[in-house]
Design a protein around this motif. Sequence first.
Motif, PDB file in Angstrom:
ATOM      1  N   ASP A  30     -56.673 -79.848 -15.797  1.00  0.00           N
ATOM      2  CA  ASP A  30     -55.941 -80.496 -14.837  1.00  0.00           C
ATOM      3  C   ASP A  30     -56.587 -80.792 -13.272  1.00  0.00           C
ATOM      4  N   SER A 206     -64.892 -84.346 -12.131  1.00  0.00           N
ATOM      5  CA  SER A 206     -64.340 -84.989 -13.301  1.00  0.00           C
ATOM      6  C   SER A 206     -64.751 -84.214 -14.278  1.00  0.00           C
ATOM      7  N   THR A 227     -56.031 -86.339 -12.163  1.00  0.00           N
ATOM      8  CA  THR A 227     -55.156 -86.962 -13.388  1.00  0.00           C
ATOM      9  C   THR A 227     -53.868 -86.766 -13.182  1.00  0.00           C
ATOM     10  N   ASP A 241     -47.895 -88.381 -13.073  1.00  0.00           N
ATOM     11  CA  ASP A 241     -49.090 -88.341 -14.039  1.00  0.00           C
ATOM     12  C   ASP A 241     -49.876 -89.424 -13.490  1.00  0.00           C
ATOM     13  N   ASN A 243     -53.595 -91.245 -11.422  1.00  0.00           N
ATOM     14  CA  ASN A 243     -54.281 -91.051 -10.668  1.00  0.00           C
ATOM     15  C   ASN A 243     -53.442 -91.432  -9.259  1.00  0.00           C
TER      16      ASN A 243
END
Length: 645
Positions: A30, A206, A227, A241, A243
């Motif tokens: 996450d 990332s 995310t 959920d 960006n």
Amino acid sequence: MGILRIKDLGKAFGIEELFHNVTFDVARGDKIGFVGPNGAGKSTLMRCLLGLEEYDNGSISIDSADTIGYMQQQFDFKHATLHEELLDSFSDILALGVQKTELEKEIEQASTDEQMEELMKDYSRISDRFEQLGGYDYESRLRRVAFGLGFKEEDFDKSPSLFSGGQRTRICLAKALLREPDFLFLDEPTNHLDIEMIEWLEGFLSSYKGGVLLISHDRFFLDKVATKILDLDNKTTVLYDGNYTTAMEVKAQRRAALESAYAKQQEHIRETQEFIRRYKAGVKAKQARGREKQLQRLERIILPPTKTSFNFFMFHKPDECAERVLELDDVSVSFDTHKIFEHLSLLIRRGDGVAIVGPNGAGKTTLLRLILGELESPTGRIKIGSRVKIGYYSQQHEGLTPSNTVFDEILSSFGLNDEQARSCLGSFLFKGDDVYKRVSDLSGGEKSRLALLKLMLTGANFLVLDEPTNHLDIPAKEAIEEAIMAFPGTFIVVSHDRYFLDKVTNFTCELSNGVLTQYNGDYSYYREKKLEMQKELEEQQATAPKKTAEKKAVPTAPKKETSRSKTNYAVLSTDKLTMLIQRCEATIAMFEAELKGLEYQMNDPILQQDPKKSHEIAQAYAQKEQELDDKYQEWEKLTDQLSAK
């Protein structure tokens, strides 16, 4: 790795509630962006999760084996050099390394089989733990993170206290990243980083395998990394959920649906109240009483406060000016023998919104000072267009009067009436009693908003802006964006806020290595063109004829006989041979572990860029390989002799 689980968390300071019913999970992989206005309680909530702050109710659960790394905004350095400060993150590995070295010495000196066996057990256990924790590559990991954050080899011997504020922020960030913990908590990690370093951090996070919770007002960064988005609003959190952009779209849709449901409910309430009023004393009195009870039981929809919309009508419209607002032709700036830039040219036309981007220290603020006339160029010329009135926004806010209230600062300077002043201040998020605060008591973000509002009220038609969104939270940045987008004049801005640049600019100039390169578009257009150019260059290099370097034959040095190989093993007893074989096997295990560590270093891309260090590691590897080979030969002779007895 388990899950960090937060359920119904609440916190208050006295009678002032900060947040309640905060519930969410952080799982492996996450990347949760934590957003909300300044003062909402984001840092306090994060400190509660870390056990640094007590919470009033709810629960936090985490697997006891999981580790948490934390980057805060305060500096607390304990060591004399940067290298020592970063090595502190590996204190447990270093301690194991010391134990491992001590055991190696004890193994060499062991005199009995029992002693050897016990020492080998301890050595095996500590070596395994040392390897599991990354003991063979911690130094290369340290350099990879430090170099990625802009530090150089010569910086390692400097004291952390001698670095700038931005560099110290990067030291804190490096310490949080080094151990790659199961959960990583970052509080404003992009503060003081230039765009190149932020992009490095985006790539690092990332691909990060653990769970990440990061507080940030950098929307472009949140779009690249997050995310999920955790939004702290109206004293509780909502998890979305996607960006940042996706989350805000969903939030807007939910807001629209709530407003529609609210409007329908209000209409239903109005109609019901009208029915009750009309028939309360008439034939339908029973129905009216029934509806009144229904109305009392009705769960009312509460509509959160709406965002203050920006309007520009009350501002002084700037005067028209020449089409060519600013011309720089072949200008240069140097400090002593150090050249900042030279042969630089630029044309800004009326209505342009120009972004100046580039690494820290490239000369962006110097370029603004040149435009403002604070510096002179020994070459070329600088021409300001006819009827151009320059307004300058600096990060120091010199134009504000500390003893004034916010209201007086606006009212006294621009001839506005009370209603106009309040409207202006409301657009820049100064509401209610905020307008009676003294300027000296304002936060950095509040001063930034007030200074920009004053600038836009001056009637300037060409704004020169140096980091106007620094210290601002997302709602304040949005207010500034709306103001600048509504501004009918021309502006040039230095900023690291890529989301802001995409919203307000139409022309991008990259200042790097003394060269100004111009791109006819916003920041994303500039990045796209840069990537295209990089791809074309890589393709050209790939298709160019490759020169094969001739391999130089390296003469192999004749093997030297060790003192052990000259020993007459035939005269040794069985017990003595057995002890020597065990000792030899222990040494072989140590040599193989050391070779593995050298392999880690040889495969490190950063170390490969340093020819001198690469050569040293290669020599050390060859020498250790030779020692291992010699030891195997010794072991073979010993075992052969033992078999012959």
